[in-house]
Design an enzyme around this catalytic site. Structure first.
Site, PDB file in Angstrom:
ATOM      1  N   LYS A 202      40.626 108.299  76.954  1.00 34.38           N
ATOM      2  CA  LYS A 202      40.056 108.903  75.655  1.00 34.38           C
ATOM      3  C   LYS A 202      41.017 110.441  75.972  1.00 34.38           C
ATOM      4  O   LYS A 202      40.834 111.229  76.481  1.00 34.38           O
ATOM      5  CB  LYS A 202      38.654 109.177  76.249  1.00 34.38           C
ATOM      6  CG  LYS A 202      37.901 109.620  75.019  1.00 34.38           C
ATOM      7  CD  LYS A 202      37.185 110.962  75.327  1.00 34.38           C
ATOM      8  CE  LYS A 202      37.443 112.144  75.760  1.00 34.38           C
ATOM      9  NZ  LYS A 202      37.731 113.255  74.763  1.00 34.38           N
TER      10      LYS A 202
ATOM     11  N   GLY B 198      40.931 118.221  84.058  1.00 38.19           N
ATOM     12  CA  GLY B 198      40.150 119.091  83.248  1.00 38.19           C
ATOM     13  C   GLY B 198      39.168 120.051  84.110  1.00 38.19           C
ATOM     14  O   GLY B 198      39.747 120.306  85.575  1.00 38.19           O
ATOM     15  N   SER B 199      38.263 120.783  83.621  1.00 41.52           N
ATOM     16  CA  SER B 199      37.622 121.679  84.314  1.00 41.52           C
ATOM     17  C   SER B 199      36.555 121.009  85.296  1.00 41.52           C
ATOM     18  O   SER B 199      36.250 119.697  85.202  1.00 41.52           O
ATOM     19  CB  SER B 199      36.422 122.558  83.222  1.00 41.52           C
ATOM     20  OG  SER B 199      35.591 121.763  82.885  1.00 41.52           O
TER      21      SER B 199
ATOM     22  N   GLU C  20      41.577 116.302  88.925  1.00 40.58           N
ATOM     23  CA  GLU C  20      42.460 117.508  88.844  1.00 40.58           C
ATOM     24  C   GLU C  20      41.821 118.535  88.253  1.00 40.58           C
ATOM     25  O   GLU C  20      41.675 118.221  86.970  1.00 40.58           O
ATOM     26  CB  GLU C  20      43.812 117.076  88.421  1.00 40.58           C
ATOM     27  CG  GLU C  20      44.914 118.032  88.931  1.00 40.58           C
ATOM     28  CD  GLU C  20      45.159 119.402  87.826  1.00 40.58           C
ATOM     29  OE1 GLU C  20      44.414 120.291  88.199  1.00 40.58           O
ATOM     30  OE2 GLU C  20      45.741 118.969  86.909  1.00 40.58           O
TER      31      GLU C  20
ATOM     32  N   CYS D 239      47.263 124.606  84.580  1.00 42.53           N
ATOM     33  CA  CYS D 239      46.355 124.619  85.677  1.00 42.53           C
ATOM     34  C   CYS D 239      46.928 125.175  87.043  1.00 42.53           C
ATOM     35  O   CYS D 239      46.467 125.393  88.035  1.00 42.53           O
ATOM     36  CB  CYS D 239      45.393 123.436  85.931  1.00 42.53           C
ATOM     37  SG  CYS D 239      46.574 122.084  86.146  1.00 42.53           S
TER      38      CYS D 239
ATOM     39  N   GLU E  96      39.440 130.705  86.451  1.00 40.50           N
ATOM     40  CA  GLU E  96      40.681 130.131  85.548  1.00 40.50           C
ATOM     41  C   GLU E  96      40.631 130.531  84.130  1.00 40.50           C
ATOM     42  O   GLU E  96      39.545 130.250  83.454  1.00 40.50           O
ATOM     43  CB  GLU E  96      40.855 128.514  85.665  1.00 40.50           C
ATOM     44  CG  GLU E  96      41.955 127.917  85.085  1.00 40.50           C
ATOM     45  CD  GLU E  96      42.061 126.348  85.397  1.00 40.50           C
ATOM     46  OE1 GLU E  96      43.209 126.221  85.403  1.00 40.50           O
ATOM     47  OE2 GLU E  96      41.174 125.811  85.055  1.00 40.50           O
TER      48      GLU E  96
END
Length: 492
Positions: free
Chosen positions: A177, A230-231, A252, A286, A385
């Site tokens: 996705k 992602g977050s 991650e 990131c 972040e």
């Protein structure tokens, strides 16, 4: 120019109409115009894709195709990606606004990732365990099953390779996705998977929104593992959804990486790398060195020089090969950026470069590379972040002080330090709480090097042979050679 149309999902080796009949509009970040429309998957489409992947796990993919043949298919996919580098890079640039020089390099690196894992496919092995002389005990690594891969918008093509390589090398089937902001190149990769000759259902693509397609994939009882980038906030939601069948999860989840420059460093090299590590990818990575700690004897000089370098970074249209940084990927991201710039000012940090929309770019999601000095390490600017080209610089005096400052954050993905003292290099590297620590360089991401984070930066590792372990289940088998009947514990 009319928008490109991708009106089909890729499920079970076929191009199928989405159940909802809806489409996702992909916005060109440089023009703020719709440049592509992509089929939107919902829960029913995800269900079909998972069913197709499960069928593939019970078909020739695991029953007839050898590990070496899996590797050969991945090699072929890598070569097809290499062949289409120019086209894929241009599409990626239109989709997420990253400069063409960056997307071209990332497609080339995606080839390297796929090639590495193609070579690893037939080297996934177990071990013999000599636990007693009259038995054979050994382990074997088996595919974990159906892998749901949920991807971010900042480096789609490269991260597809990070997921596809180890997942398919290990013999799994995949449902991917892509991020709703950048769905186009996932479908282009599906075309190449089809051309490479992978069996039906081994690879499926369901573009859609995270709250719908992503949530359905995370909660689906037919999915055995989720691999997510992602977050950490989204990772927490995925863990909750995945708990129904105790899916294996690797995450991650970003970082707020410390980049430390000691007074005995090679200053000119450190300046070059610190500039690049702060602003590359328009700050949307990131692993950037977004917190820069400079020992006090160098501090004033370093602030002046890196601010001057930030002003020389070439902002431009992303399809221009001379452009260093382009627009941010979305209007939402640009709005967040502006909020943090004002927040940095209100928190007392000193704005020494950037912080504005660049002249000549009235349209598009552009922002100047931004440098704040004298930042408080506990401020939001230093702790959160942000995902835009901003550098927070802070002075320090002692080694012990900077280790404490560097670790005083909820993230732990990447860290780096510059010093000519070998003992200090080893000592500080051992104390920094990060999954990847570099000395006299920064952010050495490579297909051979395990990559992942401490704390809120995630769990599990990507890249290197370590990544394969997270895409397999470890089975222990014991065969007893003993011929004498055992004593009966329930006998007389």
């Amino acid at each position: 120019m009319s928008a490109k149309t991708y009106d089909r999902l890729y499920i079970g080796g076929e191009w199928v109409t989405p159940h909802s009949g809806r489409a996702i509009a992909s916005i060109d970040p440089a023009t703020e115009q719709v440049w592509a429309e992509v089929a939107e998957a919902d829960e029913q489409d995800v269900d079909k894709a998972v069913a197709a992947a499960r069928d593939a796990m019970h078909g020739p993919w695991t029953k007839k195709i050898t590990a070496t043949q899996r590797g050969a298919l991945l090699y072929k996919l890598a070569e097809l990606v290499r062949r289409d580098t120019t086209r894929l890079a241009e599409l990626e640039t239109r989709d997420n606004g990253k400069p063409l020089r960056d997307t071209t390099a990332e497609v080339q690196r995606a080839v390297d990732w796929l090639t590495y894992f193609a070579g690893a496919a037939d080297k996934i092995q177990g071990e013999q365990i000599p636990f007693k002389p009259d038995a054979l005990a050994y382990t074997r690594r088996e595919p974990v099953g159906v892998v749901g891969a949920v991807l971010p918008w900042n480096s789609p093509l490269l991260l597809y390779a990070w997921k596809i390589g180890p997942a398919l090398a290990a013999g799994n089937a995949m449902v991917l996705k892509p991020a709703e902001q950048t769905p186009v190149t996932a479908l282009e990769i599906a075309k190449l998977v089809e051309e490479a000759g992978f069996p039906r259902g081994v690879f499926n693509v369901v573009p859609g929104y995270g709250a719908v397609a992503g949530a359905a994939l995370a909660a689906h009882s037919g999915v055995n593992k989720i691999s997510f980038t992602g977050s950490y906030q989204t990772a927490r939601k995925i863990m909750q959804l995945a708990s129904g069948n105790l899916k294996r999860c690797t995450f991650e989840c970003g970082g707020k990486s410390p980049h430390i420059v000691f007074a005995d460093a090679d200053v000119e090299r450190a300046l070059v790398v610190a500039t690049h590590s702060a602003f590359r990818s328009t700050g949307q990575s990131c692993s950037l060195g977004s917190r820069l700690f400079v020992q006090r004897p160098l501090y004033a000089e370093f602030v002046d020089k890196i601010s001057a370098r930030a002003r020389r970074v070439r902002i431009g249209l992303p399809l221009d090969k001379k452009t260093h940084i382009g627009p941010q990927t979305s209007a939402e991201q640009l709005a967040k950026t502006k909020t943090y710039i004002e927040l940095g000012k209100s928190e007392g940090a000193r704005l020494v470069a950037g912080g504005r929309r660049p002249k000549g770019f009235e349209r598009g999601y552009f922002i100047e590379p931004t440098v704040f000095a004298d930042v408080d390490n506990r401020s939001r600017l230093a702790q959160e972040e942000i995902f835009f080209p901003v550098l927070a610089i802070m002075p320090f005096d002692t080694e012990e002080e900077v280790i404490a400052l560097a670790n005083d954050v909820e993230y732990g993905l990447v860290a780096g330090l510059w010093t000519s003292d070998v003992s200090r290099a080893h000592r500080v590297a051992g104390e920094l709480e990060a999954g990847l620590v570099t000395v006299n360089t920064f952010r050495s991401t490579h297909w051979m090097l395990p990559y992942g984070g401490y704390k809120l930066s995630g769990m599990g590792r990507e890249n290197g042979l370590e990544a394969l372990h997270d895409f397999t289940e470890l089975k222990t088998i014991v065969i007893d050679f003993e011929s004498t009947p055992p004593s009966d514990p329930f006998g007389d």
